[in-house]
Scaffold this motif. Structure first.
Motif, PDB file in Angstrom:
ATOM      1  N   LYS A 182     -31.249  -8.866 -19.547  1.00 41.46           N
ATOM      2  CA  LYS A 182     -31.657  -7.497 -19.035  1.00 41.46           C
ATOM      3  C   LYS A 182     -33.116  -7.192 -19.240  1.00 41.46           C
ATOM      4  O   LYS A 182     -33.843  -7.589 -20.041  1.00 41.46           O
ATOM      5  CB  LYS A 182     -30.997  -6.436 -20.055  1.00 41.46           C
ATOM      6  CG  LYS A 182     -31.465  -5.110 -19.438  1.00 41.46           C
ATOM      7  CD  LYS A 182     -30.627  -4.040 -20.440  1.00 41.46           C
ATOM      8  CE  LYS A 182     -30.917  -2.778 -19.705  1.00 41.46           C
ATOM      9  NZ  LYS A 182     -30.062  -1.687 -20.389  1.00 41.46           N
ATOM     10  N   VAL A 183     -33.715  -6.817 -18.031  1.00 41.51           N
ATOM     11  CA  VAL A 183     -35.254  -6.625 -17.951  1.00 41.51           C
ATOM     12  C   VAL A 183     -35.430  -5.193 -18.514  1.00 41.51           C
ATOM     13  O   VAL A 183     -34.705  -4.218 -17.800  1.00 41.51           O
ATOM     14  CB  VAL A 183     -35.683  -6.863 -16.402  1.00 41.51           C
ATOM     15  CG1 VAL A 183     -36.997  -6.422 -16.391  1.00 41.51           C
ATOM     16  CG2 VAL A 183     -35.436  -8.142 -16.139  1.00 41.51           C
ATOM     17  N   LYS A 184     -36.270  -4.972 -19.353  1.00 40.90           N
ATOM     18  CA  LYS A 184     -36.511  -3.777 -19.988  1.00 40.90           C
ATOM     19  C   LYS A 184     -37.746  -3.050 -19.538  1.00 40.90           C
ATOM     20  O   LYS A 184     -38.718  -4.043 -19.247  1.00 40.90           O
ATOM     21  CB  LYS A 184     -36.409  -3.851 -21.436  1.00 40.90           C
ATOM     22  CG  LYS A 184     -35.227  -4.235 -22.102  1.00 40.90           C
ATOM     23  CD  LYS A 184     -35.238  -4.498 -23.590  1.00 40.90           C
ATOM     24  CE  LYS A 184     -33.948  -5.137 -23.994  1.00 40.90           C
ATOM     25  NZ  LYS A 184     -34.034  -5.483 -25.615  1.00 40.90           N
ATOM     26  N   VAL A 191     -34.461  -9.213  -9.096  1.00 39.72           N
ATOM     27  CA  VAL A 191     -34.098  -9.363 -10.867  1.00 39.72           C
ATOM     28  C   VAL A 191     -34.638  -8.021 -11.453  1.00 39.72           C
ATOM     29  O   VAL A 191     -34.232  -7.510 -12.182  1.00 39.72           O
ATOM     30  CB  VAL A 191     -34.678 -10.442 -11.403  1.00 39.72           C
ATOM     31  CG1 VAL A 191     -34.481 -10.644 -12.725  1.00 39.72           C
ATOM     32  CG2 VAL A 191     -33.932 -11.843 -10.655  1.00 39.72           C
ATOM     33  N   ILE A 192     -35.937  -7.812 -10.907  1.00 37.55           N
ATOM     34  CA  ILE A 192     -36.626  -6.630 -11.466  1.00 37.55           C
ATOM     35  C   ILE A 192     -35.911  -5.405 -11.468  1.00 37.55           C
ATOM     36  O   ILE A 192     -35.742  -4.481 -12.087  1.00 37.55           O
ATOM     37  CB  ILE A 192     -38.154  -6.837 -11.047  1.00 37.55           C
ATOM     38  CG1 ILE A 192     -39.088  -7.804 -11.392  1.00 37.55           C
ATOM     39  CG2 ILE A 192     -38.882  -5.304 -11.397  1.00 37.55           C
ATOM     40  CD1 ILE A 192     -40.593  -7.805 -10.836  1.00 37.55           C
ATOM     41  N   ASN A 247     -40.196  -8.546 -19.990  1.00 42.02           N
ATOM     42  CA  ASN A 247     -41.478  -7.814 -19.877  1.00 42.02           C
ATOM     43  C   ASN A 247     -41.630  -7.580 -18.382  1.00 42.02           C
ATOM     44  O   ASN A 247     -42.147  -8.358 -17.690  1.00 42.02           O
ATOM     45  CB  ASN A 247     -42.605  -8.626 -20.330  1.00 42.02           C
ATOM     46  CG  ASN A 247     -43.818  -7.995 -20.515  1.00 42.02           C
ATOM     47  OD1 ASN A 247     -44.242  -7.120 -19.425  1.00 42.02           O
ATOM     48  ND2 ASN A 247     -44.484  -8.000 -21.611  1.00 42.02           N
ATOM     49  N   VAL A 248     -41.542  -6.154 -17.903  1.00 46.15           N
ATOM     50  CA  VAL A 248     -41.575  -5.657 -16.497  1.00 46.15           C
ATOM     51  C   VAL A 248     -42.990  -5.881 -16.236  1.00 46.15           C
ATOM     52  O   VAL A 248     -43.300  -6.282 -15.003  1.00 46.15           O
ATOM     53  CB  VAL A 248     -40.995  -4.368 -16.508  1.00 46.15           C
ATOM     54  CG1 VAL A 248     -41.256  -3.603 -15.009  1.00 46.15           C
ATOM     55  CG2 VAL A 248     -39.882  -4.227 -16.804  1.00 46.15           C
ATOM     56  N   SER A 249     -44.098  -5.788 -17.004  1.00 47.32           N
ATOM     57  CA  SER A 249     -45.302  -5.598 -16.779  1.00 47.32           C
ATOM     58  C   SER A 249     -45.835  -7.160 -16.218  1.00 47.32           C
ATOM     59  O   SER A 249     -46.428  -7.233 -15.108  1.00 47.32           O
ATOM     60  CB  SER A 249     -46.447  -5.134 -17.800  1.00 47.32           C
ATOM     61  OG  SER A 249     -47.627  -5.270 -17.460  1.00 47.32           O
ATOM     62  N   LEU A 250     -45.216  -7.864 -16.984  1.00 48.79           N
ATOM     63  CA  LEU A 250     -45.734  -9.488 -16.609  1.00 48.79           C
ATOM     64  C   LEU A 250     -44.955  -9.803 -15.484  1.00 48.79           C
ATOM     65  O   LEU A 250     -45.207 -10.609 -14.533  1.00 48.79           O
ATOM     66  CB  LEU A 250     -45.236 -10.476 -17.539  1.00 48.79           C
ATOM     67  CG  LEU A 250     -46.163 -10.400 -18.893  1.00 48.79           C
ATOM     68  CD1 LEU A 250     -45.635 -11.252 -19.969  1.00 48.79           C
ATOM     69  CD2 LEU A 250     -47.768 -10.738 -18.508  1.00 48.79           C
TER      70      LEU A 250
END
Length: 49
Positions: free
Chosen positions: A46-48, A28-29, A3-6
């Motif tokens: 994988k960060v989506k 990482v992001i 969760n990119v937002s978090l």
């Protein structure tokens, strides 16, 4: 995880605390993986966006 937002919220908190982990989380992001060798556990494969 995933969760990119978090992740960005956490990054902002780490930056406010002047934590050295902020740079690691930012990597990482941006890259979707940890630096080698991996140092931390629980990072999503994988960060989506």
């Amino acid at each position: 995880m995933g969760n990119v937002s978090l992740a960005n919220d956490d990054l902002a908190k780490l930056r406010a605390l002047k934590s050295p982990l902020a740079d690691e989380l930012e990597f990482v992001i941006e890259n979707g993986k940890e630096k080698a060798p991996e140092q931390f556990f629980g990072v999503s494969e994988k960060v989506k966006g």
